[in-house]
Scaffold this motif. Sequence first.
Motif, PDB file in Angstrom:
ATOM      1  N   THR A  14      41.152   5.119  -0.167  1.00 37.21           N
ATOM      2  CA  THR A  14      41.066   3.707  -0.554  1.00 37.21           C
ATOM      3  C   THR A  14      39.617   3.285  -0.751  1.00 37.21           C
ATOM      4  O   THR A  14      39.288   2.555  -1.704  1.00 37.21           O
ATOM      5  CB  THR A  14      41.719   2.821   0.522  1.00 37.21           C
ATOM      6  N   PHE A  15      38.730   3.739   0.107  1.00 32.92           N
ATOM      7  CA  PHE A  15      37.308   3.421  -0.040  1.00 32.92           C
ATOM      8  C   PHE A  15      36.743   4.030  -1.312  1.00 32.92           C
ATOM      9  O   PHE A  15      35.962   3.384  -2.035  1.00 32.92           O
ATOM     10  CB  PHE A  15      36.540   3.931   1.186  1.00 32.92           C
ATOM     11  N   GLN A  16      37.126   5.250  -1.596  1.00 31.97           N
ATOM     12  CA  GLN A  16      36.640   5.898  -2.807  1.00 31.97           C
ATOM     13  C   GLN A  16      37.087   5.133  -4.051  1.00 31.97           C
ATOM     14  O   GLN A  16      36.317   4.956  -5.005  1.00 31.97           O
ATOM     15  CB  GLN A  16      37.153   7.338  -2.858  1.00 31.97           C
ATOM     16  N   GLU A  17      38.316   4.659  -4.031  1.00 24.80           N
ATOM     17  CA  GLU A  17      38.839   3.950  -5.199  1.00 24.80           C
ATOM     18  C   GLU A  17      38.205   2.578  -5.360  1.00 24.80           C
ATOM     19  O   GLU A  17      37.879   2.160  -6.480  1.00 24.80           O
ATOM     20  CB  GLU A  17      40.358   3.817  -5.064  1.00 24.80           C
ATOM     21  N   GLU A  18      38.014   1.862  -4.245  1.00 31.09           N
ATOM     22  CA  GLU A  18      37.526   0.486  -4.323  1.00 31.09           C
ATOM     23  C   GLU A  18      36.014   0.391  -4.440  1.00 31.09           C
ATOM     24  O   GLU A  18      35.502  -0.572  -5.023  1.00 31.09           O
ATOM     25  CB  GLU A  18      37.986  -0.303  -3.092  1.00 31.09           C
ATOM     26  N   ILE A  19      35.274   1.357  -3.914  1.00 31.14           N
ATOM     27  CA  ILE A  19      33.808   1.259  -3.865  1.00 31.14           C
ATOM     28  C   ILE A  19      33.141   2.336  -4.710  1.00 31.14           C
ATOM     29  O   ILE A  19      32.360   2.041  -5.624  1.00 31.14           O
ATOM     30  CB  ILE A  19      33.302   1.340  -2.420  1.00 31.14           C
ATOM     31  N   LEU A  20      33.448   3.588  -4.446  1.00 31.32           N
ATOM     32  CA  LEU A  20      32.738   4.671  -5.137  1.00 31.32           C
ATOM     33  C   LEU A  20      33.118   4.769  -6.609  1.00 31.32           C
ATOM     34  O   LEU A  20      32.285   5.163  -7.445  1.00 31.32           O
ATOM     35  CB  LEU A  20      33.018   5.999  -4.427  1.00 31.32           C
ATOM     36  N   LEU A  21      34.359   4.445  -6.947  1.00 29.70           N
ATOM     37  CA  LEU A  21      34.808   4.542  -8.341  1.00 29.70           C
ATOM     38  C   LEU A  21      34.838   3.196  -9.042  1.00 29.70           C
ATOM     39  O   LEU A  21      35.330   3.101 -10.175  1.00 29.70           O
ATOM     40  CB  LEU A  21      36.203   5.170  -8.397  1.00 29.70           C
ATOM     41  N   ALA A  22      34.305   2.160  -8.375  1.00 24.88           N
ATOM     42  CA  ALA A  22      34.342   0.822  -8.963  1.00 24.88           C
ATOM     43  C   ALA A  22      33.483   0.783 -10.227  1.00 24.88           C
ATOM     44  O   ALA A  22      32.360   1.298 -10.250  1.00 24.88           O
ATOM     45  CB  ALA A  22      33.833  -0.210  -7.967  1.00 24.88           C
ATOM     46  N   GLY A  23      34.013   0.213 -11.299  1.00 25.19           N
ATOM     47  CA  GLY A  23      33.270   0.118 -12.554  1.00 25.19           C
ATOM     48  C   GLY A  23      33.572   1.236 -13.518  1.00 25.19           C
ATOM     49  O   GLY A  23      33.121   1.217 -14.670  1.00 25.19           O
ATOM     50  N   GLY A  24      34.337   2.239 -13.085  1.00 25.24           N
ATOM     51  CA  GLY A  24      34.685   3.337 -13.973  1.00 25.24           C
ATOM     52  C   GLY A  24      36.119   3.228 -14.458  1.00 25.24           C
ATOM     53  O   GLY A  24      36.756   2.178 -14.385  1.00 25.24           O
ATOM     54  N   ASP A  25      36.653   4.365 -14.915  1.00 21.26           N
ATOM     55  CA  ASP A  25      38.019   4.356 -15.425  1.00 21.26           C
ATOM     56  C   ASP A  25      39.043   4.713 -14.365  1.00 21.26           C
ATOM     57  O   ASP A  25      40.212   4.925 -14.661  1.00 21.26           O
ATOM     58  CB  ASP A  25      38.152   5.323 -16.608  1.00 21.26           C
ATOM     59  N   GLY A  26      38.563   4.804 -13.087  1.00 16.59           N
ATOM     60  CA  GLY A  26      39.478   5.113 -11.996  1.00 16.59           C
ATOM     61  C   GLY A  26      39.585   6.582 -11.692  1.00 16.59           C
ATOM     62  O   GLY A  26      40.201   6.976 -10.707  1.00 16.59           O
ATOM     63  N   GLU A  27      39.061   7.448 -12.537  1.00 15.06           N
ATOM     64  CA  GLU A  27      39.127   8.885 -12.306  1.00 15.06           C
ATOM     65  C   GLU A  27      37.750   9.515 -12.231  1.00 15.06           C
ATOM     66  O   GLU A  27      37.604  10.735 -12.395  1.00 15.06           O
ATOM     67  CB  GLU A  27      39.946   9.561 -13.422  1.00 15.06           C
ATOM     68  N   GLY A  28      36.729   8.720 -12.028  1.00 13.93           N
ATOM     69  CA  GLY A  28      35.390   9.250 -11.857  1.00 13.93           C
ATOM     70  C   GLY A  28      34.557   9.266 -13.113  1.00 13.93           C
ATOM     71  O   GLY A  28      33.378   9.635 -13.065  1.00 13.93           O
ATOM     72  N   ALA A  62      26.284   9.984  -1.698  1.00 15.12           N
ATOM     73  CA  ALA A  62      25.081  10.451  -1.002  1.00 15.12           C
ATOM     74  C   ALA A  62      24.181   9.283  -0.599  1.00 15.12           C
ATOM     75  O   ALA A  62      23.587   9.288   0.492  1.00 15.12           O
ATOM     76  CB  ALA A  62      24.318  11.417  -1.912  1.00 15.12           C
ATOM     77  N   ALA A  63      24.077   8.276  -1.459  1.00 15.86           N
ATOM     78  CA  ALA A  63      23.252   7.111  -1.139  1.00 15.86           C
ATOM     79  C   ALA A  63      23.806   6.359   0.069  1.00 15.86           C
ATOM     80  O   ALA A  63      23.054   5.936   0.957  1.00 15.86           O
ATOM     81  CB  ALA A  63      23.160   6.192  -2.350  1.00 15.86           C
ATOM     82  N   LEU A  64      25.130   6.196   0.103  1.00 12.07           N
ATOM     83  CA  LEU A  64      25.740   5.502   1.241  1.00 12.07           C
ATOM     84  C   LEU A  64      25.615   6.318   2.526  1.00 12.07           C
ATOM     85  O   LEU A  64      25.442   5.757   3.608  1.00 12.07           O
ATOM     86  CB  LEU A  64      27.216   5.230   0.935  1.00 12.07           C
ATOM     87  N   ALA A  65      25.693   7.632   2.417  1.00  6.92           N
ATOM     88  CA  ALA A  65      25.589   8.477   3.598  1.00  6.92           C
ATOM     89  C   ALA A  65      24.185   8.492   4.183  1.00  6.92           C
ATOM     90  O   ALA A  65      24.003   8.690   5.388  1.00  6.92           O
ATOM     91  CB  ALA A  65      26.028   9.902   3.258  1.00  6.92           C
ATOM     92  N   GLY A  66      23.172   8.278   3.325  1.00  7.44           N
ATOM     93  CA  GLY A  66      21.798   8.359   3.813  1.00  7.44           C
ATOM     94  C   GLY A  66      21.071   7.040   3.928  1.00  7.44           C
ATOM     95  O   GLY A  66      19.922   7.020   4.383  1.00  7.44           O
ATOM     96  N   ALA A  67      21.714   5.916   3.554  1.00  5.04           N
ATOM     97  CA  ALA A  67      21.026   4.626   3.564  1.00  5.04           C
ATOM     98  C   ALA A  67      20.606   4.228   4.974  1.00  5.04           C
ATOM     99  O   ALA A  67      19.456   3.815   5.202  1.00  5.04           O
ATOM    100  CB  ALA A  67      21.923   3.551   2.949  1.00  5.04           C
ATOM    101  N   PHE A  93      29.806   9.404  -8.967  1.00  2.37           N
ATOM    102  CA  PHE A  93      30.574   9.440  -7.719  1.00  2.37           C
ATOM    103  C   PHE A  93      29.781  10.102  -6.595  1.00  2.37           C
ATOM    104  O   PHE A  93      29.662   9.563  -5.484  1.00  2.37           O
ATOM    105  CB  PHE A  93      31.897  10.174  -7.958  1.00  2.37           C
ATOM    106  N   ALA A  94      29.214  11.276  -6.865  1.00  2.00           N
ATOM    107  CA  ALA A  94      28.472  12.008  -5.840  1.00  2.00           C
ATOM    108  C   ALA A  94      27.199  11.267  -5.435  1.00  2.00           C
ATOM    109  O   ALA A  94      26.826  11.224  -4.254  1.00  2.00           O
ATOM    110  CB  ALA A  94      28.133  13.409  -6.337  1.00  2.00           C
ATOM    111  N   GLY A  95      26.516  10.688  -6.420  1.00  3.57           N
ATOM    112  CA  GLY A  95      25.285   9.964  -6.107  1.00  3.57           C
ATOM    113  C   GLY A  95      25.533   8.749  -5.239  1.00  3.57           C
ATOM    114  O   GLY A  95      24.761   8.454  -4.314  1.00  3.57           O
TER     115      GLY A  95
END
Length: 281
Positions: free
Chosen positions: A134-148, A158-163, A153-155
Amino acid sequence: LPLILILTSPPKASNRPLPSEQMLRRTPPSSATMSTIHTVGNGVMEMVPLDEFQALSPPVLDQEADISRPPRSIDDYLESVYQEGSDDKIPTPSMMSLLRQRWRYYAIFAALGIANSGDAAEISCAGYLLSSATFQEEILLAGGDGEGEGVDFAGRGAALAGAHIAGMMISGLLSGILADLWGRRSTLLLGLVANGIFGTLSVFVFNARQLCILRFLLGLGLGMVIAGVVPLVAEISPPSNRGRYMTLVSSTFTAGFLFSSIAALTIFRSDGGSGQWRIFL
């Protein structure tokens, strides 16, 4: 937060004499059984009770004790406060007796342990958060076509993991200086307030950029907490039990990781492994 604010206020000064003072202020034998020679005049000597002789002569014992008393160190002060109210006649006091005597110390270290474990929970939650569908769909994929497609996606992940790690690195370099200027407790409280504010705001984000900024600011608070907890424990612990209290408070950092794991297992187990990531955060 309120426990640390209230309980880490400076304890009342103790009037309990230190062992060195007790050696200097020895109680004289009973005056009823002692007498001394006193000069009456014209070379005539007579025996008078000791208490009458002390009334005629100035007290010398306390003056000598004050002059020869060694300076009291901060460790001596902390130990005297920690031992205040203990019964020397009981070689092994009961647990309830120690609890009544030292409850303030126990509450302080418990509050510091909770703050330390909260730091660890915030640090470890990013990994579980990124695994939520759910987080990936709502935050990481937001603004795209829903499939990456159309998003990094990876960037973003990584930014959220290291912020928060970047925030901790900067805060760790500066918090030690702030702690020396403002005090350990003030720095710790500032870090806890920052954690509470930015952690709560993270629940209401709509995209990865907003969450990344808030996680960075939260990391600044995490660094302040780390810079405040361990030195504060070392500074207020009595020397006779300093190692014990520092070890207990430091071990709560691992408890924070365990708490985060249990929370992730409980929340993300629902909805096919997605769960409500905002509740978890």
